[in-house]
Each structure stands twice: as structure tokens, then as C-alpha cells.
Write a protein that holds these residues in place. Sequence first.
Motif, mmCIF file in Angstrom:
data_model
loop_
_atom_site.group_PDB
_atom_site.id
_atom_site.type_symbol
_atom_site.label_atom_id
_atom_site.label_comp_id
_atom_site.label_asym_id
_atom_site.label_seq_id
_atom_site.Cartn_x
_atom_site.Cartn_y
_atom_site.Cartn_z
ATOM 1 N N CYS A 6 0.804 -1.232 0.000
ATOM 2 C CA CYS A 6 0.000 0.000 0.000
ATOM 3 C C CYS A 6 0.832 1.275 0.000
ATOM 4 C CB CYS A 6 -0.928 -0.004 1.210
ATOM 5 S SG CYS A 6 -2.113 -1.337 1.195
ATOM 6 N N LYS A 7 2.083 1.194 0.433
ATOM 7 C CA LYS A 7 2.967 2.357 0.497
ATOM 8 C C LYS A 7 2.276 3.555 1.158
ATOM 9 C CE LYS A 7 5.504 0.911 -3.615
ATOM 10 N NZ LYS A 7 4.923 -0.395 -3.723
ATOM 11 N N GLY A 11 3.117 9.478 8.581
ATOM 12 C CA GLY A 11 2.089 10.018 9.462
ATOM 13 C C GLY A 11 0.926 9.068 9.677
ATOM 14 N N LEU A 12 0.928 7.917 8.988
ATOM 15 C CA LEU A 12 -0.106 6.915 9.212
ATOM 16 C C LEU A 12 -0.108 6.553 10.691
ATOM 17 C CD1 LEU A 12 -2.052 4.701 7.855
ATOM 18 C CD2 LEU A 12 -0.089 3.194 8.196
ATOM 19 N N ILE A 13 -1.268 6.339 11.265
ATOM 20 C CA ILE A 13 -1.378 5.967 12.675
ATOM 21 C C ILE A 13 -1.725 4.490 12.763
ATOM 22 C CG2 ILE A 13 -2.586 6.331 14.849
ATOM 23 C CD1 ILE A 13 -3.095 9.218 13.923
ATOM 24 N N PHE A 14 -0.911 3.736 13.496
ATOM 25 C CA PHE A 14 -1.124 2.311 13.719
ATOM 26 C C PHE A 14 -1.740 2.140 15.101
ATOM 27 C CE2 PHE A 14 0.157 -1.826 15.369
ATOM 28 C CZ PHE A 14 -0.176 -2.662 14.331
ATOM 29 N N HIS A 34 9.260 3.463 8.941
ATOM 30 C CA HIS A 34 8.320 3.689 7.843
ATOM 31 C C HIS A 34 7.511 4.976 8.029
ATOM 32 C CE1 HIS A 34 9.034 -0.077 5.785
ATOM 33 N NE2 HIS A 34 8.960 -0.709 6.943
ATOM 34 N N GLY A 35 7.829 5.743 9.060
ATOM 35 C CA GLY A 35 7.110 6.987 9.312
ATOM 36 C C GLY A 35 5.720 6.772 9.864
#
Length: 114
Positions: A6-7, A11-14, A34-35
Motif C-alpha cells: 500500500c505504500k 504520518g499513518l497511525i497504527f 516507515h514513518g
Amino acid sequence: MAVRRCKPPKGLIFHSDRGVQYAAVAFRERLESHGIQQSMSRKGDPYDNAVAENFFSCLKCELIHLKHYPTRASAQADVFAYLEAFYNTVRPHSALGWLSPSQFEASLLAPLAA
């Protein structure tokens, strides 16, 4: 695998529960590389990550507790199949207006494609 496919943007929140695997230094460093920002609820307070808590509950009730896995590889393959073939594509979620995650994502991306 999901990061490669998905790249996601930085800033993605896990969101996760407080499981030891998510608190491990190696896992946290991998997210950071991976940010990806990690989000866990405080001990005894599942409301911050209610959706994540619900996911893990569903995974356990709908799959894990129903089977015995002879190897780690068989468990991993079964969890992958559950996520890709059922949870993300078929299973409706109340937090997403009773759409599956794939349907919800498609509805978000549709205006961008027009």
C-alpha cells in the motif's frame, strides 16, 4: 507486507492493543522507520483504541479460538487469509457505516478518481 503493497504516506497511525508484540522495541523501530505513528490505549482504558480492540476481539473469536495451529506458519497463513479474504473485503463494520474496509476505502477514493 501491507507497507510494501500500500505504500502508506508518512504520518499513518497504527492503532493496537497493548500486546507485548506491539510494545517490543523492534516493532516500534520498524514502525518509526516507515514513518508510522503508534497509538496504544492506556492500561485499563480501551476507549482510545476501541476499533483496534474490537478488531483483535473479532480475530480471536472468529478465527484463533476456533482452531489449533500445529505451526506458527499455519497460523500466519490462516490469519492472512482471514484478513484478505474476509475481514477487509466482506465483513461489515459499524464504525465504517456497515461497510467493509475495502468498500469504505473505495468510497473515500472515488471522488479523487473522478
